[in-house]
Design a protein around this motif. Structure first.
Motif, PDB file in Angstrom:
ATOM      1  N   ALA A   1       0.818  -1.208   0.000  1.00 40.48           N
ATOM      2  CA  ALA A   1       0.000   0.000   0.000  1.00 40.48           C
ATOM      3  C   ALA A   1       0.852   1.258   0.000  1.00 40.48           C
ATOM      4  O   ALA A   1       0.382   2.333  -0.385  1.00 40.48           O
ATOM      5  N   GLU A   2       2.084   1.162   0.458  1.00 41.87           N
ATOM      6  CA  GLU A   2       3.041   2.253   0.427  1.00 41.87           C
ATOM      7  C   GLU A   2       4.411   1.650   0.151  1.00 41.87           C
ATOM      8  O   GLU A   2       4.594   0.434   0.264  1.00 41.87           O
ATOM      9  N   PRO A   3       5.388   2.455  -0.259  1.00 43.71           N
ATOM     10  CA  PRO A   3       6.679   1.869  -0.638  1.00 43.71           C
ATOM     11  C   PRO A   3       7.289   1.022   0.476  1.00 43.71           C
ATOM     12  O   PRO A   3       7.290   1.408   1.649  1.00 43.71           O
ATOM     13  N   LEU A   4       7.782  -0.134   0.068  1.00 39.26           N
ATOM     14  CA  LEU A   4       8.472  -1.050   0.978  1.00 39.26           C
ATOM     15  C   LEU A   4       9.968  -0.790   0.826  1.00 39.26           C
ATOM     16  O   LEU A   4      10.547  -1.075  -0.225  1.00 39.26           O
ATOM     17  N   ILE A   5      10.604  -0.219   1.843  1.00 44.72           N
ATOM     18  CA  ILE A   5      11.997   0.189   1.704  1.00 44.72           C
ATOM     19  C   ILE A   5      12.900  -0.644   2.616  1.00 44.72           C
ATOM     20  O   ILE A   5      12.487  -1.126   3.672  1.00 44.72           O
ATOM     21  N   PHE A   6      14.123  -0.802   2.169  1.00 48.28           N
ATOM     22  CA  PHE A   6      15.167  -1.477   2.945  1.00 48.28           C
ATOM     23  C   PHE A   6      16.504  -0.923   2.483  1.00 48.28           C
ATOM     24  O   PHE A   6      16.588  -0.165   1.512  1.00 48.28           O
ATOM     25  N   LEU A   7      17.579  -1.299   3.178  1.00 46.67           N
ATOM     26  CA  LEU A   7      18.905  -0.762   2.901  1.00 46.67           C
ATOM     27  C   LEU A   7      19.860  -1.846   2.442  1.00 46.67           C
ATOM     28  O   LEU A   7      19.780  -2.997   2.878  1.00 46.67           O
ATOM     29  N   LYS A   8      20.767  -1.467   1.567  1.00 41.32           N
ATOM     30  CA  LYS A   8      21.951  -2.255   1.270  1.00 41.32           C
ATOM     31  C   LYS A   8      23.156  -1.461   1.766  1.00 41.32           C
ATOM     32  O   LYS A   8      23.202  -0.230   1.613  1.00 41.32           O
ATOM     33  N   PRO A   9      24.157  -2.117   2.351  1.00 41.87           N
ATOM     34  CA  PRO A   9      25.315  -1.368   2.843  1.00 41.87           C
ATOM     35  C   PRO A   9      26.172  -0.849   1.702  1.00 41.87           C
ATOM     36  O   PRO A   9      26.174  -1.403   0.590  1.00 41.87           O
ATOM     37  N   SER A  10      26.902   0.209   1.978  1.00 41.39           N
ATOM     38  CA  SER A  10      27.794   0.773   0.959  1.00 41.39           C
ATOM     39  C   SER A  10      28.851  -0.228   0.526  1.00 41.39           C
ATOM     40  O   SER A  10      29.351  -0.164  -0.606  1.00 41.39           O
ATOM     41  N   THR A  11      29.185  -1.175   1.400  1.00 44.95           N
ATOM     42  CA  THR A  11      30.200  -2.180   1.075  1.00 44.95           C
ATOM     43  C   THR A  11      29.713  -3.209   0.069  1.00 44.95           C
ATOM     44  O   THR A  11      30.506  -4.026  -0.417  1.00 44.95           O
ATOM     45  N   SER A  12      28.421  -3.189  -0.251  1.00 44.17           N
ATOM     46  CA  SER A  12      27.909  -4.113  -1.275  1.00 44.17           C
ATOM     47  C   SER A  12      28.130  -3.580  -2.685  1.00 44.17           C
ATOM     48  O   SER A  12      27.963  -4.308  -3.659  1.00 44.17           O
ATOM     49  N   VAL A  13      28.526  -2.307  -2.813  1.00 44.06           N
ATOM     50  CA  VAL A  13      28.635  -1.660  -4.122  1.00 44.06           C
ATOM     51  C   VAL A  13      29.894  -2.107  -4.850  1.00 44.06           C
ATOM     52  O   VAL A  13      30.994  -2.121  -4.291  1.00 44.06           O
ATOM     53  N   ILE A  14      29.720  -2.486  -6.119  1.00 45.63           N
ATOM     54  CA  ILE A  14      30.820  -2.764  -7.034  1.00 45.63           C
ATOM     55  C   ILE A  14      30.509  -2.068  -8.355  1.00 45.63           C
ATOM     56  O   ILE A  14      29.427  -1.532  -8.546  1.00 45.63           O
ATOM     57  N   GLY A  15      31.490  -2.092  -9.268  1.00 54.00           N
ATOM     58  CA  GLY A  15      31.332  -1.404 -10.531  1.00 54.00           C
ATOM     59  C   GLY A  15      31.187  -2.344 -11.707  1.00 54.00           C
ATOM     60  O   GLY A  15      31.083  -3.573 -11.556  1.00 54.00           O
ATOM     61  N   PRO A  16      31.184  -1.793 -12.911  1.00 54.50           N
ATOM     62  CA  PRO A  16      31.089  -2.610 -14.119  1.00 54.50           C
ATOM     63  C   PRO A  16      32.225  -3.621 -14.196  1.00 54.50           C
ATOM     64  O   PRO A  16      33.388  -3.316 -13.893  1.00 54.50           O
ATOM     65  N   ARG A  17      31.878  -4.827 -14.573  1.00 54.51           N
ATOM     66  CA  ARG A  17      32.807  -5.931 -14.789  1.00 54.51           C
ATOM     67  C   ARG A  17      33.490  -6.435 -13.522  1.00 54.51           C
ATOM     68  O   ARG A  17      34.315  -7.340 -13.589  1.00 54.51           O
ATOM     69  N   ASP A  18      33.133  -5.863 -12.362  1.00 51.73           N
ATOM     70  CA  ASP A  18      33.573  -6.464 -11.108  1.00 51.73           C
ATOM     71  C   ASP A  18      32.752  -7.724 -10.856  1.00 51.73           C
ATOM     72  O   ASP A  18      31.603  -7.838 -11.287  1.00 51.73           O
ATOM     73  N   ALA A  19      33.327  -8.669 -10.136  1.00 57.28           N
ATOM     74  CA  ALA A  19      32.683  -9.964  -9.955  1.00 57.28           C
ATOM     75  C   ALA A  19      31.652  -9.939  -8.834  1.00 57.28           C
ATOM     76  O   ALA A  19      31.919  -9.413  -7.733  1.00 57.28           O
ATOM     77  N   ILE A  20      30.492 -10.504  -9.112  1.00 54.85           N
ATOM     78  CA  ILE A  20      29.520 -10.849  -8.079  1.00 54.85           C
ATOM     79  C   ILE A  20      29.985 -12.156  -7.455  1.00 54.85           C
ATOM     80  O   ILE A  20      30.136 -13.166  -8.148  1.00 54.85           O
ATOM     81  N   ARG A  21      30.210 -12.144  -6.149  1.00 51.13           N
ATOM     82  CA  ARG A  21      30.771 -13.316  -5.466  1.00 51.13           C
ATOM     83  C   ARG A  21      29.667 -14.044  -4.701  1.00 51.13           C
ATOM     84  O   ARG A  21      29.016 -13.459  -3.830  1.00 51.13           O
ATOM     85  N   LEU A  22      29.468 -15.298  -5.034  1.00 49.60           N
ATOM     86  CA  LEU A  22      28.399 -16.091  -4.437  1.00 49.60           C
ATOM     87  C   LEU A  22      28.795 -16.542  -3.035  1.00 49.60           C
ATOM     88  O   LEU A  22      29.780 -17.267  -2.867  1.00 49.60           O
ATOM     89  N   PRO A  23      28.050 -16.153  -2.003  1.00 48.03           N
ATOM     90  CA  PRO A  23      28.424 -16.539  -0.632  1.00 48.03           C
ATOM     91  C   PRO A  23      28.125 -18.010  -0.369  1.00 48.03           C
ATOM     92  O   PRO A  23      27.186 -18.589  -0.931  1.00 48.03           O
ATOM     93  N   THR A  24      28.914 -18.598   0.503  1.00 46.77           N
ATOM     94  CA  THR A  24      28.733 -20.017   0.822  1.00 46.77           C
ATOM     95  C   THR A  24      27.444 -20.258   1.605  1.00 46.77           C
ATOM     96  O   THR A  24      26.928 -21.377   1.626  1.00 46.77           O
ATOM     97  N   GLN A  25      26.911 -19.222   2.250  1.00 51.35           N
ATOM     98  CA  GLN A  25      25.706 -19.393   3.064  1.00 51.35           C
ATOM     99  C   GLN A  25      24.449 -19.604   2.231  1.00 51.35           C
ATOM    100  O   GLN A  25      23.434 -20.039   2.763  1.00 51.35           O
ATOM    101  N   SER A  26      24.502 -19.292   0.951  1.00 52.03           N
ATOM    102  CA  SER A  26      23.293 -19.324   0.129  1.00 52.03           C
ATOM    103  C   SER A  26      23.399 -20.358  -0.983  1.00 52.03           C
ATOM    104  O   SER A  26      24.454 -20.535  -1.586  1.00 52.03           O
TER     105      SER A  26
END
Length: 267
Positions: free
Chosen positions: A84-109
Motif C-alpha cells: 500500500a506504500e513503498p516497501l523500503i530497505f537498505l543495502k550497505p555501501s560495502t555491497s557496491v561494485i562497478g562494471p565488470r567487477d565480480a559478483i561473489r556467491l556466498p557459501t551461506q546461500s
C-alpha cells in the motif's frame, strides 16, 4: 551528460563520457573533470579512450535505499501482495561494485538471484522531508543497478538485511546519465556464459512502477535524510532468476547503457 568514475594510469577521476549513445567503448572517450561532478563542471584537458581506462562504480554512496515489490508482476511471481506504500530497505555501501567487477556467491546461500533496477543518484542539496517538487530537484541522474539477492536467506530470515547485504551484491554503472526522462524506459536483464550468448530474463518498463521516482524520493526523505551521492533502487520487474558461477549478468536500461558483471564462487 554521462558522468563516469574511472581508474587511469595517474589515479582515479570523474569524467564526462563523449561519443554517440550506443557506440562501443572503442568509439567513446572520457574527458576528465576537476574534482567532483556535483560542482561546476571544469575539464582538465586530459582525455582517454574509454577502452583504455577501467570504469568504477559511478558513485560511492553513504547508503543505498532500495524499494521492494514496486512492479506488480514481480510481487506476484514471489507470492506477495502489492504494498500500500513503498516497501523500503537498505543495502550497505560495502555491497557496491562497478562494471565488470565480480559478483561473489556466498557459501551461506544456495539460491542467489539477479534483480535489474533503475537506480537514482541523489545530488545537492539532498532531500529531507521533500515534497514531489523538491524530490524531483534532488535527482542528479540515473544509472543501472543489480539488486543481487540471496533468495533462500531472504525467505529464511523474514527480512532483507543478510540476503541483500553481502559484499558485491550491488553492482552499479556504467555511468550516471543526467537530464533523462525515466517515465517510460525499458529495463532488461540478460544472463549467460558470455554477453553474446546471454538470454533475456527480465524485460519491463518503468511506466509499470507502482510508485514513481519522485514519490519514492519524497517518501524515503520523510524517513531518512538522503545525502548527495546516495542511491535509490526503484524496484525490479518480473523475471528474477538464479545466478551461477560462470555466468555473466547484464543489466540494460534504455537511455543509460549496460552494466555487466561476471559471477564467481566466493572461494
Amino acid at each position: 551528460m554521462r558522468i563516469a568514475r574511472f581508474a587511469h594510469p595517474a589515479g582515479m577521476s570523474f569524467g564526462v563520457v563523449e561519443g554517440e549513445a550506443g557506440a562501443g567503448p572503442d568509439a567513446l572517450t572520457v574527458a576528465e573533470i576537476d574534482g567532483h561532478p556535483f560542482g561546476q563542471i571544469r575539464f582538465t584537458n586530459q582525455r582517454w579512450a574509454l577502452a583504455d581506462v577501467r570504469l568504477l562504480s559511478p558513485i560511492l554512496p553513504s547508503k543505498v535505499v532500495c524499494v521492494g515489490r514496486n512492479y506488480a508482476e514481480h510481487a506476484a511471481e514471489l507470492g506477495n501482495e502489492v504494498p500500500a506504500e513503498p516497501l523500503i530497505f537498505l543495502k550497505p555501501s560495502t555491497s557496491v561494485i562497478g562494471p565488470r567487477d565480480a559478483i561473489r556467491l556466498p557459501t551461506q546461500s544456495k539460491r542467489v538471484e539477479h534483480e535489474a533496477e533503475l537506480a537514482v543518484v541523489i545530488g545537492p542539496p539532498g532531500a529531507r522531508r521533500a515534497d514531489r517538487a523538491a524530490a524531483q530537484r534532488a535527482i542528479f541522474g540515473y544509472t543501472c543497478a543489480n539488486d543481487v539477492t540471496a533468495r533462500d536467506l531472504q525467505r529464511a530470515d523474514g527480512q532483507f538485511t543478510r540476503a541483500k547485504g553481502f559484499d558485491s551484491f550491488c553492482p552499479l554503472g556504467p555511468w550516471i546519465a543526467t537530464g533523462l526522462d525515466v517515465g517510460d524506459v525499458e529495463v532488461r536483464c540478460e544472463v549467460g556464459e558470455t554477453p553474446q550468448t546471454a538470454d533475456v530474463r527480465q524485460l519491463g518498463r518503468t511506466r509499470d512502477m507502482i510508485f514513481d521516482v519522485p514519490t519514492l524520493i519524497s517518501y524515503i526523505s520523510h524517513v531518512m535524510t538522503l545525502l548527495p551521492g546516495d542511491v535509490v533502487l526503484t524496484g525490479t520487474p518480473a523475471g528474477v532468476g538464479p545466478l551461477l558461477a560462470g555466468d555473466t549478468v547484464i543489466v540494460r536500461i534504455e537511455g543509460i547503457g549496460e552494466l555487466d558483471n561476471p559471477v564467481v564462487d566466493l572461494d
